[in-house]
Enzyme design. Structure first.
Site, PDB file in Angstrom:
ATOM      1  N   CYS A  68      -3.516  -2.168   1.647  1.00 38.43           N
ATOM      2  CA  CYS A  68      -4.437  -3.225   1.227  1.00 38.43           C
ATOM      3  C   CYS A  68      -3.636  -4.470   0.840  1.00 38.43           C
ATOM      4  O   CYS A  68      -2.825  -4.420  -0.090  1.00 38.43           O
ATOM      5  CB  CYS A  68      -5.259  -2.706   0.044  1.00 38.43           C
ATOM      6  SG  CYS A  68      -6.117  -3.955  -0.919  1.00 38.43           S
ATOM      7  N   CYS A  71      -4.145  -5.650  -2.785  1.00 38.36           N
ATOM      8  CA  CYS A  71      -3.550  -4.651  -3.701  1.00 38.36           C
ATOM      9  C   CYS A  71      -2.049  -4.884  -3.823  1.00 38.36           C
ATOM     10  O   CYS A  71      -1.497  -4.887  -4.927  1.00 38.36           O
ATOM     11  CB  CYS A  71      -3.778  -3.230  -3.178  1.00 38.36           C
ATOM     12  SG  CYS A  71      -5.496  -2.717  -3.066  1.00 38.36           S
TER      13      CYS A  71
END
Length: 143
Positions: A68, A71
């Protein structure tokens, strides 16, 4: 003098401690690791539950994925924010790709999602990337 239950970041043992001197180093009664280690702790489904339910201090849990983009962009900010809190707030990280059970239990659909817990109960959550400043202000508000 303040008495707290603190979960060790190394062995997940639950310690009952008394804080008499804020500068004093406090060690785990089981593995002797520093309980006030200020680093974010990567956890599993099982150890995450222990931290949430057994810590007397607030807990922030970052549900993330290594694939991600937001992230990974938030990774260093989360680590840096954790450094300021020691025994005030426990910062946890859980890879939702690997540990799907706990992510499902807490209804995590988007990544990153950060959930704040106090006394074992969810008190707030944010989905999306936060800066170090935003994370720090949020953690301060939990104390």
């Amino acid at each position: 003098m303040q008495t707290l239950k603190i979960v060790c970041s190394q062995c997940c043992g639950v310690n009952t401690i008394q804080i008499t001197n804020p500068q004093e180093l406090i060690s785990c009664s089981q593995c002797k690791a520093d309980l006030d280690e200020p680093f974010a702790v990567e956890v599993s489904d099982e150890t995450c539950k222990t931290h949430i339910l057994e810590n007397d201090i607030p807990v922030l849990v970052d549900f993330f994925s290594s694939t991600c983009g937001p992230c990974m962009a938030m990774y260093e900010d989360y680590e840096d924010a954790a450094l300021a809190f020691g025994l005030s707030v426990r910062f946890l990280k859980i890879n939702a790709d690997i540990h799907q059970e706990i992510a499902k239990e807490y209804g995590v659909g988007a990544l990153p999602t950060i959930i704040a817990f106090k006394e074992g109960e969810e008190v707030n959550r944010v989905s999306g990337q936060l800066s170090r400043v935003e994370l720090t202000l949020w953690a301060e508000g939990l104390i």
